[in-house]
Design a protein around this motif. Structure first.
Motif, PDB file in Angstrom:
ATOM      1  N   LEU A  87       1.350  -0.931   0.231  1.00 27.08           N
ATOM      2  CA  LEU A  87      -0.092   0.226  -0.457  1.00 27.08           C
ATOM      3  C   LEU A  87       0.641   1.222   0.053  1.00 27.08           C
ATOM      4  O   LEU A  87       0.783   2.489  -0.113  1.00 27.08           O
ATOM      5  N   VAL A  88       2.138   1.127   0.901  1.00 30.66           N
ATOM      6  CA  VAL A  88       2.323   2.409   0.762  1.00 30.66           C
ATOM      7  C   VAL A  88       3.884   3.010  -0.205  1.00 30.66           C
ATOM      8  O   VAL A  88       3.930   3.544  -0.559  1.00 30.66           O
ATOM      9  N   GLY A  89       4.279   1.462  -0.359  1.00 30.31           N
ATOM     10  CA  GLY A  89       4.769   1.333  -2.172  1.00 30.31           C
ATOM     11  C   GLY A  89       4.848   1.791  -3.177  1.00 30.31           C
ATOM     12  O   GLY A  89       5.206   3.233  -3.782  1.00 30.31           O
ATOM     13  N   GLU A  90       2.861   1.535  -3.575  1.00 29.09           N
ATOM     14  CA  GLU A  90       1.902   1.646  -4.388  1.00 29.09           C
ATOM     15  C   GLU A  90       1.427   3.212  -4.905  1.00 29.09           C
ATOM     16  O   GLU A  90       0.400   3.252  -5.859  1.00 29.09           O
ATOM     17  N   SER A  91       0.714   3.184  -4.054  1.00 22.47           N
ATOM     18  CA  SER A  91       0.064   4.513  -3.578  1.00 22.47           C
ATOM     19  C   SER A  91       1.182   6.296  -3.475  1.00 22.47           C
ATOM     20  O   SER A  91       2.544   5.528  -2.893  1.00 22.47           O
ATOM     21  N   ASP A  92       0.420   7.176  -2.916  1.00 22.49           N
ATOM     22  CA  ASP A  92       0.860   8.329  -2.485  1.00 22.49           C
ATOM     23  C   ASP A  92       0.697   8.620  -1.412  1.00 22.49           C
ATOM     24  O   ASP A  92       0.870  10.613  -0.744  1.00 22.49           O
ATOM     25  N   VAL A  93       0.241   7.982  -0.849  1.00 19.28           N
ATOM     26  CA  VAL A  93      -0.050   8.137   0.240  1.00 19.28           C
ATOM     27  C   VAL A  93       0.739   8.621   1.866  1.00 19.28           C
ATOM     28  O   VAL A  93       2.088   8.305   1.591  1.00 19.28           O
ATOM     29  N   ASP A  94       0.641   9.218   2.960  1.00 18.25           N
ATOM     30  CA  ASP A  94       1.975   9.915   4.146  1.00 18.25           C
ATOM     31  C   ASP A  94       1.563   9.111   4.969  1.00 18.25           C
ATOM     32  O   ASP A  94       1.589   9.414   5.756  1.00 18.25           O
ATOM     33  N   GLY A  95       1.202   8.435   5.085  1.00 19.86           N
ATOM     34  CA  GLY A  95       0.597   7.127   6.109  1.00 19.86           C
ATOM     35  C   GLY A  95      -0.586   6.378   5.791  1.00 19.86           C
ATOM     36  O   GLY A  95      -1.321   6.912   5.749  1.00 19.86           O
ATOM     37  N   PHE A  96      -0.315   6.226   7.658  1.00 17.15           N
ATOM     38  CA  PHE A  96      -1.918   5.459   7.864  1.00 17.15           C
ATOM     39  C   PHE A  96      -2.235   5.476   9.320  1.00 17.15           C
ATOM     40  O   PHE A  96      -2.275   5.611  10.404  1.00 17.15           O
ATOM     41  N   LEU A  97      -3.788   5.203   9.568  1.00 16.72           N
ATOM     42  CA  LEU A  97      -4.834   5.475  10.273  1.00 16.72           C
ATOM     43  C   LEU A  97      -5.156   3.803  10.206  1.00 16.72           C
ATOM     44  O   LEU A  97      -5.197   3.412   9.369  1.00 16.72           O
ATOM     45  N   VAL A  98      -3.883   2.994  11.426  1.00 16.52           N
ATOM     46  CA  VAL A  98      -4.224   1.515  11.921  1.00 16.52           C
ATOM     47  C   VAL A  98      -5.076   1.400  12.815  1.00 16.52           C
ATOM     48  O   VAL A  98      -4.956   1.575  14.291  1.00 16.52           O
TER      49      VAL A  98
END
Ligand code: PGA
Length: 260
Positions: free
Chosen positions: A224-235
């Protein structure tokens, strides 16, 4: 992942009493001391009654994580039985507050208006607000999800002074992905991250931070982090075990180190 420093927040929800919470933070702290996640801002959003103990151990052990709360009342004080104010949280060194999580919106009648008031109270108190937005499955299927989250943004941010924008992070959390084991695909996350950033820039945010939440776990975090441009996660679920939460932190740290 974008070039911004990743933010990963563990939302414990209504899990872990303060003894269990202490135990988890202790284990996590040890993992992070053995092999630091240098580039990641780590936040644990513990239940209210855990915050004081968690705050003490983070302080005394000098763990590099910050404290978050899962909700707050928009009023400063007064006759609000059962509620907690931003100043109470500040006393406990809480720097981050989730605002408008879908579980609050759906099960505790948190209206768009109350979300906006809460967001304003949090940033005015000098805390970071994590504004949660996201559509339910029927809205996704009817292909109106962009309009839907735009309306959520508009109602939450519409009355907020621009000077507070740096204190607002947006979490895209589609309801169909929360706690279901079905995460949004990297393509879906990428689409929404870039859409939300564009919307925020149009509202004069200079460097909008957008994270994703919904069934993120140790197995899918790196993709998810490698293939999208996201700034992080809410887990959620995966933040309840030190190993799985740490694996997510590692995935973000490794990805950031490569892309930077
Ligand atoms: P989940 O929860 O990771 O268990 O899907 C995410 C959230 O609700 O913030």
């Amino acid at each position: 992942m974008s070039a911004r420093r990743p933010l990963v927040i563990g939302n414990w929800k209504m899990n872990l009493d303060y003894v269990e919470g202490l135990h988890l933070v202790q284990q996590l702290g040890v993992l992070m001391k053995n092999r630091p996640v240098e580039h990641v801002e780590v936040v644990v959003a513990a239940p209210f009654v855990d915050l004081r103990s968690v705050s003490s151990i983070v302080d005394s052990e000098r763990f590099s994580m910050s404290l978050g709360a899962q909700h707050v009342n928009a009023n400063e004080n007064g006759a609000h039985t059962g509620e907690i104010s931003t100043s109470m949280l500040k006393r406990l060194n809480v720097e981050w507050v989730l605002v408008g999580h879908s579980e609050r919106r759906v099960h505790y009648a948190m209206s768009d208006e109350i979300v906006a008031q809460t967001l304003s109270a949090v940033v005015r108190a000098g805390q970071h607000a994590v504004l949660c937005v996201g559509e339910e499955r029927s809205i996704r299927e009817s292909n109106t999800y962009c309009q839907y989250v735009t309306a959520q943004l508009e109602s939450a941010l519409g009355g907020l002074d621009e000077k507070f924008y740096n204190f607002v992070t947006v979490a895209y959390e589609p309801l169909w992905a929360i706690g279901t084991g079905v995460n949004a695909s990297p393509e879906q996350v990428r689409e929404m991250t870039s859409f939300l950033r564009k919307e925020l820039r149009a509202r004069s945010f200079t460097s909008p931070q957008v994270i994703y939440g919904g069934s993120v776990n140790a197995e899918n975090a790196a993709t998810l982090v490698g293939e999208s441009d996201v700034d992080g996660f809410l887990v959620g679920g995966a933040s309840l075990k030190a190993e799985s939460f740490y694996a997510i932190l590692r995935a973000c740290d490794d990805c950031y180190a490569v892309k930077r």
